[in-house]
Design an enzyme around this catalytic site. Structure first.
Site, PDB file in Angstrom:
ATOM      1  N   SER A  65       0.860  -1.182   0.000  1.00  0.00           N
ATOM      2  CA  SER A  65       0.000   0.000   0.000  1.00  0.00           C
ATOM      3  C   SER A  65       0.900   1.237   0.000  1.00  0.00           C
ATOM      4  O   SER A  65       2.114   1.126   0.146  1.00  0.00           O
ATOM      5  CB  SER A  65      -0.904  -0.021   1.219  1.00  0.00           C
ATOM      6  OG  SER A  65      -0.105  -0.010   2.376  1.00  0.00           O
ATOM      7  N   LEU A  67       1.426   3.309  -2.528  1.00  0.00           N
ATOM      8  CA  LEU A  67       2.162   3.432  -3.793  1.00  0.00           C
ATOM      9  C   LEU A  67       1.844   4.738  -4.513  1.00  0.00           C
ATOM     10  O   LEU A  67       2.404   5.015  -5.568  1.00  0.00           O
ATOM     11  CB  LEU A  67       1.738   2.301  -4.732  1.00  0.00           C
ATOM     12  CG  LEU A  67       2.393   0.954  -4.544  1.00  0.00           C
ATOM     13  CD1 LEU A  67       1.751  -0.048  -5.482  1.00  0.00           C
ATOM     14  CD2 LEU A  67       3.885   1.058  -4.826  1.00  0.00           C
ATOM     15  N   ASP A 112      -6.080  -8.714  -0.643  1.00  0.00           N
ATOM     16  CA  ASP A 112      -6.757  -8.470   0.637  1.00  0.00           C
ATOM     17  C   ASP A 112      -8.140  -9.128   0.602  1.00  0.00           C
ATOM     18  O   ASP A 112      -8.840  -9.019  -0.412  1.00  0.00           O
ATOM     19  CB  ASP A 112      -7.014  -6.969   0.873  1.00  0.00           C
ATOM     20  CG  ASP A 112      -5.738  -6.158   1.017  1.00  0.00           C
ATOM     21  OD1 ASP A 112      -4.668  -6.773   1.170  1.00  0.00           O
ATOM     22  OD2 ASP A 112      -5.821  -4.917   0.960  1.00  0.00           O
ATOM     23  N   LYS A 116      13.499  -4.959  -9.937  1.00  0.00           N
ATOM     24  CA  LYS A 116      12.962  -6.311  -9.795  1.00  0.00           C
ATOM     25  C   LYS A 116      11.482  -6.371 -10.174  1.00  0.00           C
ATOM     26  O   LYS A 116      10.669  -5.627  -9.638  1.00  0.00           O
ATOM     27  CB  LYS A 116      13.140  -6.778  -8.341  1.00  0.00           C
ATOM     28  CG  LYS A 116      14.606  -6.967  -7.959  1.00  0.00           C
ATOM     29  CD  LYS A 116      15.190  -8.092  -8.782  1.00  0.00           C
ATOM     30  CE  LYS A 116      16.527  -8.560  -8.263  1.00  0.00           C
ATOM     31  NZ  LYS A 116      17.091  -9.585  -9.164  1.00  0.00           N
ATOM     32  N   THR A 117      11.146  -7.276 -11.064  1.00  0.00           N
ATOM     33  CA  THR A 117       9.767  -7.338 -11.560  1.00  0.00           C
ATOM     34  C   THR A 117       8.937  -8.448 -10.917  1.00  0.00           C
ATOM     35  O   THR A 117       7.734  -8.532 -11.148  1.00  0.00           O
ATOM     36  CB  THR A 117       9.733  -7.568 -13.089  1.00  0.00           C
ATOM     37  OG1 THR A 117      10.280  -8.852 -13.365  1.00  0.00           O
ATOM     38  CG2 THR A 117      10.514  -6.507 -13.823  1.00  0.00           C
ATOM     39  N   PRO A 155       7.776  -9.063  -7.839  1.00  0.00           N
ATOM     40  CA  PRO A 155       6.574  -8.687  -7.068  1.00  0.00           C
ATOM     41  C   PRO A 155       5.419  -8.272  -7.990  1.00  0.00           C
ATOM     42  O   PRO A 155       4.261  -8.620  -7.731  1.00  0.00           O
ATOM     43  CB  PRO A 155       7.049  -7.499  -6.218  1.00  0.00           C
ATOM     44  CG  PRO A 155       8.531  -7.668  -6.114  1.00  0.00           C
ATOM     45  CD  PRO A 155       8.964  -8.302  -7.403  1.00  0.00           C
ATOM     46  N   CYS A 174     -10.354  26.046  12.552  1.00  0.00           N
ATOM     47  CA  CYS A 174     -11.261  25.212  13.327  1.00  0.00           C
ATOM     48  C   CYS A 174     -10.788  25.072  14.774  1.00  0.00           C
ATOM     49  O   CYS A 174     -10.924  26.001  15.542  1.00  0.00           O
ATOM     50  CB  CYS A 174     -11.486  23.876  12.629  1.00  0.00           C
ATOM     51  SG  CYS A 174     -13.039  23.119  13.150  1.00  0.00           S
ATOM     52  N   GLN A 206     -10.450  27.975  17.592  1.00  0.00           N
ATOM     53  CA  GLN A 206     -11.038  27.897  18.937  1.00  0.00           C
ATOM     54  C   GLN A 206      -9.979  28.097  20.024  1.00  0.00           C
ATOM     55  O   GLN A 206     -10.204  28.807  21.002  1.00  0.00           O
ATOM     56  CB  GLN A 206     -11.736  26.548  19.124  1.00  0.00           C
ATOM     57  CG  GLN A 206     -12.914  26.355  18.164  1.00  0.00           C
ATOM     58  CD  GLN A 206     -13.515  24.952  18.226  1.00  0.00           C
ATOM     59  OE1 GLN A 206     -13.006  24.077  18.928  1.00  0.00           O
ATOM     60  NE2 GLN A 206     -14.598  24.732  17.480  1.00  0.00           N
ATOM     61  N   ARG A 258     -18.184  20.581  16.309  1.00  0.00           N
ATOM     62  CA  ARG A 258     -19.297  20.483  17.262  1.00  0.00           C
ATOM     63  C   ARG A 258     -19.329  21.687  18.189  1.00  0.00           C
ATOM     64  O   ARG A 258     -20.304  21.945  18.851  1.00  0.00           O
ATOM     65  CB  ARG A 258     -19.110  19.255  18.160  1.00  0.00           C
ATOM     66  CG  ARG A 258     -19.626  17.977  17.582  1.00  0.00           C
ATOM     67  CD  ARG A 258     -19.465  16.829  18.570  1.00  0.00           C
ATOM     68  NE  ARG A 258     -19.029  15.645  17.853  1.00  0.00           N
ATOM     69  CZ  ARG A 258     -19.799  14.940  17.042  1.00  0.00           C
ATOM     70  NH1 ARG A 258     -21.049  15.276  16.858  1.00  0.00           N
ATOM     71  NH2 ARG A 258     -19.321  13.890  16.402  1.00  0.00           N
ATOM     72  N   HIS A 272     -12.922  25.331   7.253  1.00  0.00           N
ATOM     73  CA  HIS A 272     -11.674  24.754   6.751  1.00  0.00           C
ATOM     74  C   HIS A 272     -11.372  25.248   5.335  1.00  0.00           C
ATOM     75  O   HIS A 272     -11.762  24.591   4.364  1.00  0.00           O
ATOM     76  CB  HIS A 272     -11.780  23.227   6.725  1.00  0.00           C
ATOM     77  CG  HIS A 272     -11.831  22.595   8.078  1.00  0.00           C
ATOM     78  ND1 HIS A 272     -10.711  22.165   8.738  1.00  0.00           N
ATOM     79  CD2 HIS A 272     -12.872  22.358   8.906  1.00  0.00           C
ATOM     80  CE1 HIS A 272     -11.050  21.658   9.910  1.00  0.00           C
ATOM     81  NE2 HIS A 272     -12.362  21.770  10.039  1.00  0.00           N
ATOM     82  N   GLU A 313      -8.749  25.103   3.704  1.00  0.00           N
ATOM     83  CA  GLU A 313      -7.830  24.207   2.988  1.00  0.00           C
ATOM     84  C   GLU A 313      -8.568  23.204   2.110  1.00  0.00           C
ATOM     85  O   GLU A 313      -7.988  22.669   1.156  1.00  0.00           O
ATOM     86  CB  GLU A 313      -6.909  23.484   3.984  1.00  0.00           C
ATOM     87  CG  GLU A 313      -7.540  22.373   4.835  1.00  0.00           C
ATOM     88  CD  GLU A 313      -8.287  22.861   6.074  1.00  0.00           C
ATOM     89  OE1 GLU A 313      -8.571  24.071   6.158  1.00  0.00           O
ATOM     90  OE2 GLU A 313      -8.589  22.024   6.950  1.00  0.00           O
TER      91      GLU A 313
HETATM   92  N1  GLN Z   1     -12.882  19.697  18.150  1.00  0.00           N
HETATM   93  C1  GLN Z   1     -13.432  20.921  17.638  1.00  0.00           C
HETATM   94  C2  GLN Z   1     -14.928  20.831  17.417  1.00  0.00           C
HETATM   95  O1  GLN Z   1     -15.461  19.744  17.358  1.00  0.00           O
HETATM   96  C3  GLN Z   1     -12.747  21.326  16.354  1.00  0.00           C
HETATM   97  C4  GLN Z   1     -13.006  20.383  15.240  1.00  0.00           C
HETATM   98  C5  GLN Z   1     -12.029  20.549  14.096  1.00  0.00           C
HETATM   99  O2  GLN Z   1     -10.992  21.160  14.220  1.00  0.00           O
HETATM  100  N2  GLN Z   1     -12.342  19.991  12.960  1.00  0.00           N
HETATM  101  O3  GLN Z   1     -15.589  21.841  17.314  1.00  0.00           O
END
Ligand code: GLN
Length: 532
Positions: free
Chosen positions: A12, A14, A147, A187-188, A190, A379, A383, A460, A505, A507
């Site tokens: 795994s 790869l 698997d 090596k082939t 595998p 997040c 906080q 949450r 988030h 990102e």
């Molecule tokens: N633990 C925090 C919450 O539940 C932040 C969650 C997080 O960072 N994704 O609000």
């Protein structure tokens, strides 16, 4: 409708996800409508309840689906938004089948893996292909061939191949081609063994992608071709790449795109790589460099924060600045002090859960705030920065999030009201894309340049509305809120070079050619900080 199925052999890790994303990208660049599905053969219903050390970061989609991080790769490579159904797990498949059985819908039959489980797998795959109106649907099968868990999925794909017509389904097998140090020879064996395993399941791969440090030699390719029963030109090298975003070009150069088009009898436009190549050129030719510290508790597995490091890569290309990421274990800060943060040009605290390492993150937030170091809290990071401010500026020594200390005298971060009666932990957070209203004239507005944005969530807890006035009075300004105005989404600290937090988030929506605005700003301010 065409299907490409990507399997993995030998080991795994790869880079099957990058291979899948790259093939998808190659086809998309020919003007085809391409979508991708990840199959995770584990029993969990979804990735949401798993620790990042299991499979890396839990990715969150617009619709709130908590999914495998490979969907993040698909979204970034294809620049598309996927939905929860694009991640199929054994848990989801069995749940549907068992519920159907309980309703009596199998009319007295014995319910079995073949045909009932395999039918449900195919139904899910085809449904997505139809819903997306996809020319090509790429399905990545998690795990390694052999698997036990993945057997029903491979069997379902074999059936799909027969049902859809052998010209409409293509199997790509990704394997490892190791080099023995002493002889230095690729090596082939595998690869041969894993293809044998695949063939014993009735699947003959059409294309073999060999992962090795270097390109496969002619000799290696010839051997794989002969022993694995694939044409020489269908043996493709996947050498180590400087950037994952170069992989589609590495494949393209070897003729993989044309080969797939021919095999599946498809016609497309001439691929256009201009923007992608410019992105890579910018990434590879930086004019400056900065170091950003990512402070977390899962830093020993880089995949835990993959969307953050990708976002910084996207920002890096845009600003033509190399971004060195320094991974900092927040427990090390607790042990050794903030000294270890010296020399950073920016600090990022990503999301997280639970108390282990949280005090170290609070120390990092304080250090950034007091020393005018560019800071982004996401997040949990958002906080904890609020907790830090309550402790050291508002003077509530005991301030905390009730997630970490339920009887704190200053619960500045508290459960969302609708979370109070939640019993199940799976899929019950405030999830997915939510609207945020940004205040005109704020720093956040300067960055996003609009008042209404949508970003993805997974939490949450939230800033306790009872303390907002006090925070504002002491200079911590909440410039982004939800539509009700009750829920805090962004804070900023006027007078600081860049001190911002987001309950959401950013990102998760960052794309190579469209970096997350907040990561981009963090890097921009890190450059300013470094050169001031
Ligand atoms: N633990 C925090 C919450 O539940 C932040 C969650 C997080 O960072 N994704 O609000």
């Amino acid at each position: 409708m065409k299907y490409i199925i990507v399997t993995g052999g030998v080991i795994s890790g790869l880079g099957k996800g990058i291979t899948t994303s790259s093939i998808a990208k190659i086809l998309k660049s020919r003007g085809l409508n391409v979508t991708a599905i990840k199959i995770d053969p584990y029993l969990n219903y979804d990735a949401g309840t798993m620790n990042p050390y299991q499979h890396g970061e839990v990715f969150v989609l617009d619709d709130g689906g908590e999914v495998d991080l490979d969907l993040g790769n698909y979204e970034r490579f294809l620049d598309t938004n996927l939905s929860f159904d694009h991640n199929i797990t054994t848990g989801k498949v069995y749940k549907t089948v068992i519920e159907r059985e309980r309703r009596g819908e199998y009319l007295g039959k014995t319910v079995q893996i073949i045909p009932h489980i395999t039918e449900e797998i195919k139904r899910r795959v085809k449904k997505i292909a139809v819903e997306c109106d996809a020319d090509v649907t790429i399905i990545e099968i998690g795990g390694t061939v052999g698997d036990i868990e993945s057997m029903p999925f491979l069997e379902a794909m074999r059936q799909l191949w027969i049902e859809e017509g052998t010209r409409n389904v293509l199997f790509v097998h990704t394997t490892l081609v190791p080099i023995m140090d002493v002889v230095g020879e690729q090596k082939t064996k595998p690869t041969q063994h894993s293809v044998k395993e695949l063939r014993s399941l009735g699947i003959q791969p059409d294309i073999i992608i060999g992962r090795a440090k270097e390109r496969l030699t002619e000799e290696t390719r010839r051997k794989i071709s002969l022993f694995c029963n694939v044409p020489y030109e269908a043996v493709i090298s996947a050498p180590d790449a400087r950037s994952i975003y170069e992989v589609p070009l590495i494949f393209e150069e070897q003729g993989l795109g044309e080969y797939i088009m021919g095999k599946l009898q498809m016609w497309g436009e001439k691929p256009d790589w201009k923007e992608w190549k410019r992105f890579l050129r910018n990434l590879y030719n930086p004019k400056d460099e900065v170091t950003i510290g990512i402070v977390g508790k899962y830093v020993h597995l880089k995949d835990s924060y993959i969307s953050h490091s990708e976002s910084l890569t996207h920002a890096s290309a845009k600003l033509r600045t190399k971004v060195n990421v320094k991974w900092i274990d927040s427990e090390d800060i607790e042990e050794k002090g903030v000294e270890i943060l010296k020399g950073l040009h920016g600090i990022l605290i990503p999301g997280g859960f639970g108390s282990r390492g949280s005090e170290g993150k609070i120390m990092a937030a304080q250090y950034a705030r007091e020393n005018n170091i560019p800071f982004l809290g996401v997040c949990f990071g958002f906080q904890l920065a609020v907790v830090e401010f309550a402790r050291h500026v508002l003077g509530y020594e005991d301030a905390n999030s009730t997630e970490l200390h339920s009887s704190t005298s200053a619960p500045v971060i508290d459960l969302l009201p609708e979370q109070r009666n939640v019993e199940n932990l799976g899929g019950t957070m405030r999830l997915g894309s939510q609207k945020i209203i940004i205040e005109k004239g704020s720093e956040a507005y300067r960055i996003y340049r609009r008042t209404n944005i949508y970003e993805r969530h997974r939490h949450r807890y939230e800033v306790n509305p009872e303390y907002i006035e006090e925070f504002e009075k002491h200079g911590l300004h909440f410039s982004g809120k939800d539509e009700s105005g009750e829920r805090m989404e962004i804070f900023e600290l006027p007078g600081h070079i860049f001190y911002m937090g987001a309950q959401f988030h950013p990102e998760l929506k960052s794309r190579p050619l469209r970096p997350s605005p907040l990561h981009l700003e963090l890097v921009r301010k890190a450059i300013e900080f470094k050169n001031s």
